[in-house]
Motif scaffolding. Structure first.
Motif, PDB file in Angstrom:
ATOM      1  N   ASN A  26       0.858  -1.185   0.000  1.00 10.00           N
ATOM      2  CA  ASN A  26       0.000   0.000   0.000  1.00 10.00           C
ATOM      3  C   ASN A  26       0.899   1.241   0.000  1.00 10.00           C
ATOM      4  O   ASN A  26       1.691   1.441   0.913  1.00 10.00           O
ATOM      5  N   LEU A  27       0.765   2.063  -1.014  1.00  8.78           N
ATOM      6  CA  LEU A  27       1.608   3.260  -1.150  1.00  8.78           C
ATOM      7  C   LEU A  27       1.616   4.112   0.110  1.00  8.78           C
ATOM      8  O   LEU A  27       2.636   4.708   0.460  1.00  8.78           O
ATOM      9  N   PHE A  28       0.473   4.157   0.778  1.00  5.12           N
ATOM     10  CA  PHE A  28       0.333   5.098   1.884  1.00  5.12           C
ATOM     11  C   PHE A  28       0.808   4.528   3.223  1.00  5.12           C
ATOM     12  O   PHE A  28       0.663   5.168   4.249  1.00  5.12           O
ATOM     13  N   TRP A 196       6.234  -0.746 -15.790  1.00  2.00           N
ATOM     14  CA  TRP A 196       5.168  -1.173 -14.874  1.00  2.00           C
ATOM     15  C   TRP A 196       4.514   0.077 -14.296  1.00  2.00           C
ATOM     16  O   TRP A 196       5.102   0.751 -13.460  1.00  2.00           O
ATOM     17  N   VAL A 197       3.296   0.337 -14.729  1.00  5.19           N
ATOM     18  CA  VAL A 197       2.643   1.599 -14.363  1.00  5.19           C
ATOM     19  C   VAL A 197       1.731   1.406 -13.159  1.00  5.19           C
ATOM     20  O   VAL A 197       0.674   2.007 -13.068  1.00  5.19           O
ATOM     21  N   ASN A 198       2.154   0.561 -12.216  1.00  6.65           N
ATOM     22  CA  ASN A 198       1.272   0.240 -11.089  1.00  6.65           C
ATOM     23  C   ASN A 198       1.572   1.037  -9.834  1.00  6.65           C
ATOM     24  O   ASN A 198       1.047   0.718  -8.778  1.00  6.65           O
ATOM     25  N   ASP A 199       2.394   2.066  -9.933  1.00  3.62           N
ATOM     26  CA  ASP A 199       2.751   2.764  -8.706  1.00  3.62           C
ATOM     27  C   ASP A 199       3.104   4.219  -9.008  1.00  3.62           C
ATOM     28  O   ASP A 199       3.394   4.558 -10.151  1.00  3.62           O
ATOM     29  N   ASP A 200       3.065   5.051  -7.964  1.00  6.07           N
ATOM     30  CA  ASP A 200       3.497   6.438  -8.102  1.00  6.07           C
ATOM     31  C   ASP A 200       4.921   6.633  -7.608  1.00  6.07           C
ATOM     32  O   ASP A 200       5.441   7.750  -7.643  1.00  6.07           O
ATOM     33  N   TYR A 203       9.808   1.051  -6.642  1.00  2.00           N
ATOM     34  CA  TYR A 203       9.746  -0.104  -5.744  1.00  2.00           C
ATOM     35  C   TYR A 203      10.658  -1.196  -6.302  1.00  2.00           C
ATOM     36  O   TYR A 203      11.022  -1.169  -7.480  1.00  2.00           O
ATOM     37  N   THR A 219       1.887   6.429 -17.733  1.00  6.87           N
ATOM     38  CA  THR A 219       1.148   6.351 -18.993  1.00  6.87           C
ATOM     39  C   THR A 219      -0.021   7.329 -18.972  1.00  6.87           C
ATOM     40  O   THR A 219      -0.295   8.012 -19.951  1.00  6.87           O
ATOM     41  N   GLU A 220      -0.692   7.424 -17.815  1.00  7.97           N
ATOM     42  CA  GLU A 220      -1.890   8.256 -17.732  1.00  7.97           C
ATOM     43  C   GLU A 220      -1.602   9.737 -17.969  1.00  7.97           C
ATOM     44  O   GLU A 220      -2.464  10.468 -18.437  1.00  7.97           O
ATOM     45  N   ALA A 244      -2.789  16.804 -11.215  1.00  8.77           N
ATOM     46  CA  ALA A 244      -1.966  15.702 -10.710  1.00  8.77           C
ATOM     47  C   ALA A 244      -0.896  16.241  -9.762  1.00  8.77           C
ATOM     48  O   ALA A 244      -0.679  15.704  -8.671  1.00  8.77           O
ATOM     49  N   LEU A 248      -0.257  15.373  -5.720  1.00  3.44           N
ATOM     50  CA  LEU A 248       1.003  14.803  -5.230  1.00  3.44           C
ATOM     51  C   LEU A 248       1.691  15.754  -4.250  1.00  3.44           C
ATOM     52  O   LEU A 248       2.260  15.332  -3.235  1.00  3.44           O
ATOM     53  N   ARG A 258       7.164  12.752  -3.493  1.00  3.64           N
ATOM     54  CA  ARG A 258       6.441  12.099  -4.581  1.00  3.64           C
ATOM     55  C   ARG A 258       7.188  12.336  -5.889  1.00  3.64           C
ATOM     56  O   ARG A 258       8.101  13.169  -5.962  1.00  3.64           O
TER      57      ARG A 258
ATOM     58  N   VAL B  58       2.036  -6.696 -19.601  1.00  3.05           N
ATOM     59  CA  VAL B  58       2.580  -6.002 -18.432  1.00  3.05           C
ATOM     60  C   VAL B  58       1.982  -4.602 -18.269  1.00  3.05           C
ATOM     61  O   VAL B  58       1.617  -4.177 -17.168  1.00  3.05           O
ATOM     62  N   ALA B  62      -0.337  -3.944 -15.062  1.00  6.04           N
ATOM     63  CA  ALA B  62       0.153  -2.985 -14.069  1.00  6.04           C
ATOM     64  C   ALA B  62      -0.822  -1.822 -13.905  1.00  6.04           C
ATOM     65  O   ALA B  62      -1.011  -1.305 -12.802  1.00  6.04           O
ATOM     66  N   GLN B  63      -1.438  -1.433 -15.017  1.00  3.41           N
ATOM     67  CA  GLN B  63      -2.435  -0.357 -14.958  1.00  3.41           C
ATOM     68  C   GLN B  63      -3.560  -0.724 -13.980  1.00  3.41           C
ATOM     69  O   GLN B  63      -3.998   0.112 -13.191  1.00  3.41           O
ATOM     70  N   ASP B  65      -3.310  -3.058 -11.533  1.00  2.00           N
ATOM     71  CA  ASP B  65      -2.704  -3.255 -10.216  1.00  2.00           C
ATOM     72  C   ASP B  65      -2.541  -1.917  -9.482  1.00  2.00           C
ATOM     73  O   ASP B  65      -2.572  -1.872  -8.251  1.00  2.00           O
ATOM     74  N   TYR B  66      -2.395  -0.848 -10.239  1.00  2.00           N
ATOM     75  CA  TYR B  66      -2.296   0.487  -9.643  1.00  2.00           C
ATOM     76  C   TYR B  66      -3.477   0.753  -8.709  1.00  2.00           C
ATOM     77  O   TYR B  66      -3.340   1.385  -7.659  1.00  2.00           O
ATOM     78  N   ARG B  69      -2.711  -0.940  -5.274  1.00  2.00           N
ATOM     79  CA  ARG B  69      -1.544  -0.421  -4.552  1.00  2.00           C
ATOM     80  C   ARG B  69      -1.684   1.050  -4.185  1.00  2.00           C
ATOM     81  O   ARG B  69      -1.217   1.488  -3.135  1.00  2.00           O
ATOM     82  N   VAL B  70      -2.305   1.804  -5.094  1.00  2.00           N
ATOM     83  CA  VAL B  70      -2.292   3.268  -4.963  1.00  2.00           C
ATOM     84  C   VAL B  70      -3.710   3.865  -4.964  1.00  2.00           C
ATOM     85  O   VAL B  70      -4.126   4.545  -4.028  1.00  2.00           O
ATOM     86  N   TRP B  73      -6.614   3.679  -2.070  1.00  2.00           N
ATOM     87  CA  TRP B  73      -6.450   4.400  -0.806  1.00  2.00           C
ATOM     88  C   TRP B  73      -6.819   5.868  -0.969  1.00  2.00           C
ATOM     89  O   TRP B  73      -7.345   6.491  -0.046  1.00  2.00           O
ATOM     90  N   PRO B 254      -3.756  10.783  -9.489  1.00  2.00           N
ATOM     91  CA  PRO B 254      -3.667  12.128  -8.904  1.00  2.00           C
ATOM     92  C   PRO B 254      -4.471  13.189  -9.663  1.00  2.00           C
ATOM     93  O   PRO B 254      -4.987  14.114  -9.050  1.00  2.00           O
ATOM     94  N   HIS B 255      -4.591  13.053 -10.976  1.00  2.00           N
ATOM     95  CA  HIS B 255      -5.314  14.080 -11.723  1.00  2.00           C
ATOM     96  C   HIS B 255      -6.817  13.830 -11.762  1.00  2.00           C
ATOM     97  O   HIS B 255      -7.558  14.637 -12.300  1.00  2.00           O
TER      98      HIS B 255
END
Lengths: 308, 306
Positions: A26-28, A196-200, A203, A219-220, A244, A248, A258, B58, B62-63, B65-66, B69-70, B73, B254-255
């Motif tokens: 969990n990022l937070f 891997w775009v799964n986090d800010d 890791y 990507t976003e 965004a 952050l 961040r 991937v 991962a998109q 999975d974000y 993880r993020v 929350w 975030p946006h």
């Protein structure tokens, strides 16, 4: 009708992920990252210099930006090349004027074809990220492992020799990987991967050799996603970057440093009617106290330092 | 194959008996986070590929999975701030993969309903035993993890068979979110037991708004307010339901989270809004309107099954 029994079997149904690359997190609830001079947000700008062959194999799919019409598609070939001849120089100028160092992702073919572009990056002391061989040399499930290893070695060897840099960052063309891409990268001295775009935040990932780090290459918030895929206007691009950043920046007060990553494609953001939008977005970010413009390598180094 | 699924009666929106929600509320407002797990290397259903690219996709894995993880929350913080409990459309395997998320939702007294086992396992082509197996799996998995008996259903990735709704009613599921014909609950024809459709709205679902209709984050916040304004006005005549279906892998960026939070602030600042969960809406509807509506529509009211 009946589905094969396999379809109701779940061999990876367990605590954590359904693979062994990284644990859930969990990022937070993580240890906060600390940036130099107490900065709140690291600004990571990543232009990508890409070569799209006129005769793509399209295997196993055409990368975004690839040729569209029947052969010969001079229209898209030259449109992409515009970015490497004209657009990127507009982006360089904006980054210079705003004193923002960049991490520039190179297809190795671009470094060979246009050494002047690589020279622009190395003479500024910016970082070179390996971005594969070209936009038709994809990494994907089903690609022969030796062939994939060869692609990686070609890209890394070419870029390392030409830049004189260790080149420890990697962005796969189209962010496409095989099951073993992270293993092949880590074994060849790559320290971080941008697919891997799964986090800010960065890791750690497990590989068959060294630890590989995932960096939050967005990507976003990429110009491609916002301006091309979503068809938003340049003003909306600026608004979304602002929103965004605001989120952050506010989170940094409670959760530590961040990363705001802005991937920019020169044939997209480098157009005459778009370049000022990029400048406005960057100016907005830099208008705040506690913004640290940095390369991916520096961000990863500081993140590692702050994690102890 | 059927030309007309005959799931419900035609029932004009005008002239219906008045619905009044608890405490005189005119609109029942609920938020449905889809908390999903998409598999890294799933088997391929004969009718639909799990990913656009060959496994492992991937980028798109991962998109998603974000969200866990993020995004989750951030989304949850916004909901906490405005006192909104979630009614979770859950890939139930998440109870095994991420009990950390389940626990945070249990602590907030959020509702869990089933969205299948994984969102990469589709129901197309299942035989009856297979479809029963996933319903029984969902009931047991959520009960074991949360102590809740699931009351609702949204088929995984909106994939169904012709028998889905009959089976749901047979297992005592109270409501389905799979049907989009109305802004009020409505009895659904099933072979035994009873079932209602719960307004869920794909039209203001974030994945549709952002990725199909290509709305900007700020515009999405605006349409949520506009959707609310109209349903709130109509709710004075007869109670309406507004649902915001969400995906943390999108709205939790975030946006995007700011305009969404702003819409929650706007909606919850009104009087006579029942901020609730899908199950509470269903229970209230069954207790006060279900039988009379069935009679009005010439349907035989079904008995509750437990």
């Amino acid at each position: 009708m009946t589905l094969p029994a396999e379809f109701l079997q779940y061999p990876w149904r367990r605590h954590g992920m359904d693979h062994d690359r990284y644990p859930f997190s969990n990022l937070f609830e993580r240890k906060p990252a600390a940036w130099p001079e107490g900065a709140k947000v690291a600004l990571w700008v990543v232009p990508a210099l890409e070569f799209f062959p006129l005769n793509p194999s399209g295997k196993p799919f055409k990368a975004p930006g690839s040729m569209v019409t029947p052969y010969p598609d001079f229209r898209h070939y030259t449109t992409r090349d515009y970015g490497n001849r004209v657009g990127i120089y507009r982006i360089f100028k904006v980054l210079d004027e705003l004193k923002i160092p960049a991490s520039v992702a190179f297809n190795s073919v671009v470094a060979e074809r246009y050494p002047a572009l690589l020279e622009e990056v190395t003479r500024r002391g910016w970082e070179v990220i390996a971005h594969g061989v070209d936009m038709d040399a994809l990494h994907y499930g089903g690609l022969d492992e030796a062939e994939e290893a060869g692609q990686i070695e070609t890209a890394l060897a070419t870029l390392r020799a030409a830049s004189g840099q260790p080149v420890t960052g990697w962005l796969s063309p189209a962010k496409s990987e095989s099951f073993v891409t992270p293993d092949l990268l880590a074994a060849r001295g790559v320290e971080y991967v941008c697919d891997w775009v799964n986090d800010d935040m960065p890791y750690a990932m497990q590989t068959s050799s060294a630890t590989l780090y995932s960096m939050p290459h967005s990507t976003e918030l990429s110009d491609r996603q916002i301006l091309i895929d979503y068809h938003f206007s340049e003003d909306e691009y600026v608004e979304q970057v602002q929103d965004a950043f605001d989120c952050l920046y506010a989170e940094a007060a409670d959760h530590g440093g961040r990363v705001l990553c802005l991937p920019v494609i020169p044939y997209i953001s480098g157009l005459p009617y778009r370049i000022r939008a990029l400048r406005r977005a960057l100016e907005y970010v830099l208008g705040h106290e506690g913004v640290w413009p940095a390369t991916g390598r520096d961000i990863l180094t500081e993140w590692q330092r702050s994690q102890g | 194959m059927m030309r007309d699924p005959q799931l419900y009666e035609f029932w004009p929106y005008q002239g219906r008996p008045k619905i009044t929600w608890p405490n005189g509320a005119r609109i029942a407002f609920w938020v449905a986070p889809n908390i999903e797990y998409y598999e890294f290397d799933p088997p391929q259903n004969p009718s639909r590929k799990p990913w656009a690219r060959p496994n492992p996709d991937v980028l798109h894995y991962a998109q998603r999975d974000y969200g866990n993880r993020v995004g989750h929350w951030r989304m949850m913080e916004a909901m906490d701030k405005y006192g909104v409990r979630g009614s979770i459309s859950l890939s139930v395997a998440l109870c095994q993969h991420h009990p950390e998320i389940i626990q945070a939702c249990v602590e907030r007294d959020w509702e869990f309903f089933s969205h299948g086992i994984y969102n990469t396992r589709y129901c197309y082509g299942m035989d009856e035993a297979q479809e029963r197996a996933i319903i029984e799996d969902a009931l047991k998995t959520v009960m074991d993890a949360t102590g809740q008996r699931i009351a609702g259903w949204l088929a995984p990735a909106l994939t169904h068979t012709e028998r889905t709704f009959d089976l749901l009613a047979e297992y005592g599921i109270k409501y389905t979110c799979d049907l989009f014909q109305d802004d009020q609950p409505q009895p659904i024809h099933v072979q035994q037991g009873r079932l209602i459709s719960m307004p869920y709205s794909l039209e203001v679902n974030d994945v549709i708004a952002y990725n199909s209709y290509l709305m900007s984050p700020r515009r999405y916040g605006d349409i949520l307010k506009m959707q609310f304004d109209q349903l709130y006005e109509e709710g004075a005549e007869s109670g309406t339901v507004m649902c915001i279906p969400l995906h943390a892998y999108l709205v939790g960026h975030p946006h995007r989270v700011g305009p969404f939070a702003d819409a929650l602030k706007y909606i919850t600042s009104h009087e006579d809004v029942w901020v609730t969960t899908a199950q509470e809406i269903a229970d209230y509807y069954y207790a006060h309107y279900y039988a009379d509506t069935c009679t009005l529509l010439g349907m035989t009211p079904g008995e509750a099954r437990t």
